[in-house]
Design a protein around this motif. Sequence first.
Motif, PDB file in Angstrom:
ATOM      1  N   PHE A 175     -15.620 -51.008   0.464  1.00 24.54           N
ATOM      2  CA  PHE A 175     -16.524 -49.857   0.529  1.00 24.54           C
ATOM      3  C   PHE A 175     -16.033 -49.236   1.023  1.00 24.54           C
ATOM      4  N   HIS A 223     -26.780 -60.722   0.170  1.00 27.76           N
ATOM      5  CA  HIS A 223     -26.083 -61.836   0.132  1.00 27.76           C
ATOM      6  C   HIS A 223     -25.275 -62.277   1.595  1.00 27.76           C
ATOM      7  N   GLN A 256     -22.409 -63.561  -1.773  1.00 21.59           N
ATOM      8  CA  GLN A 256     -21.787 -62.293  -1.682  1.00 21.59           C
ATOM      9  C   GLN A 256     -19.932 -62.225  -1.513  1.00 21.59           C
TER      10      GLN A 256
HETATM   11  P1  5GP Z   1     -21.916 -58.886  -3.219  1.00 15.41           P
HETATM   12  O1  5GP Z   1     -22.148 -60.340  -4.356  1.00 15.41           O
HETATM   13  O2  5GP Z   1     -21.027 -58.856  -2.480  1.00 15.41           O
HETATM   14  O3  5GP Z   1     -23.514 -59.273  -3.211  1.00 15.41           O
HETATM   15  O4  5GP Z   1     -22.275 -57.462  -4.378  1.00 15.41           O
HETATM   16  C1  5GP Z   1     -21.287 -57.338  -4.655  1.00 15.41           C
HETATM   17  C2  5GP Z   1     -21.636 -56.046  -5.685  1.00 15.41           C
HETATM   18  O5  5GP Z   1     -20.803 -54.557  -5.581  1.00 15.41           O
HETATM   19  C3  5GP Z   1     -21.975 -56.248  -6.902  1.00 15.41           C
HETATM   20  O6  5GP Z   1     -22.916 -56.431  -7.557  1.00 15.41           O
HETATM   21  C4  5GP Z   1     -20.549 -55.652  -7.605  1.00 15.41           C
HETATM   22  O7  5GP Z   1     -21.475 -55.196  -9.060  1.00 15.41           O
HETATM   23  C5  5GP Z   1     -20.725 -54.567  -6.602  1.00 15.41           C
HETATM   24  N1  5GP Z   1     -19.486 -53.775  -7.445  1.00 15.41           N
HETATM   25  C6  5GP Z   1     -18.418 -54.386  -6.730  1.00 15.41           C
HETATM   26  N2  5GP Z   1     -17.070 -53.100  -7.062  1.00 15.41           N
HETATM   27  C7  5GP Z   1     -17.666 -51.926  -7.451  1.00 15.41           C
HETATM   28  C8  5GP Z   1     -17.427 -51.125  -7.309  1.00 15.41           C
HETATM   29  O8  5GP Z   1     -16.120 -50.716  -6.992  1.00 15.41           O
HETATM   30  N3  5GP Z   1     -18.747 -49.827  -7.374  1.00 15.41           N
HETATM   31  C9  5GP Z   1     -19.919 -50.296  -7.865  1.00 15.41           C
HETATM   32  N4  5GP Z   1     -20.467 -49.036  -7.927  1.00 15.41           N
HETATM   33  N5  5GP Z   1     -20.365 -51.112  -7.476  1.00 15.41           N
HETATM   34  C10 5GP Z   1     -19.587 -52.564  -7.036  1.00 15.41           C
END
Ligand code: 5GP
Length: 106
Positions: free
Chosen positions: A4, A85, A92
């Motif tokens: 990110f 999350h 998360q």
């Molecule tokens: P977490 O589970 O950490 O709250 O959510 C991470 C979110 O980031 C997931 O819903 C996943 O699909 C999204 N995500 C992960 N990598 C990328 C990426 O490279 N680009 C975008 N647009 N979303 C991502």
Amino acid sequence: MCIFCQIVNKEIPKDFTFEDETLVAFKDINPKAPVHLLIVAKKHIESVITIKEGDRNLIAEMVWRAKLLAEEKGLDKTGYKLIFHCGRGGGQIIDHIHLHLRGGWK
Ligand code: 5GP
Ligand code: ZN
């Protein structure tokens, strides 16, 4: 550098739905709802678990921006979810603070 941070720093190209000096928003790559945006702090903070008192305004900004984006997308008509999350046990995966905005169900 975390993924990110790379997106925020534009090292990975991404269409931002929104950007200002503290936040960006973009579509989740693996959407769990018809509309699924991530509101991401530009500052690298791991999680709500590790935020400090000085980050209170940032969290308020994230929620406020989510509300405005929800209105822009018309999600306020039907309702939506805002989800942080928090840590592995909280689902998360990416350790850079972000808020999920999900909605648009019929
Ligand atoms: P977490 O589970 O950490 O709250 O959510 C991470 C979110 O980031 C997931 O819903 C996943 O699909 C999204 N995500 C992960 N990598 C990328 C990426 O490279 N680009 C975008 N647009 N979303 C991502
Ligand atoms: Zn980061």
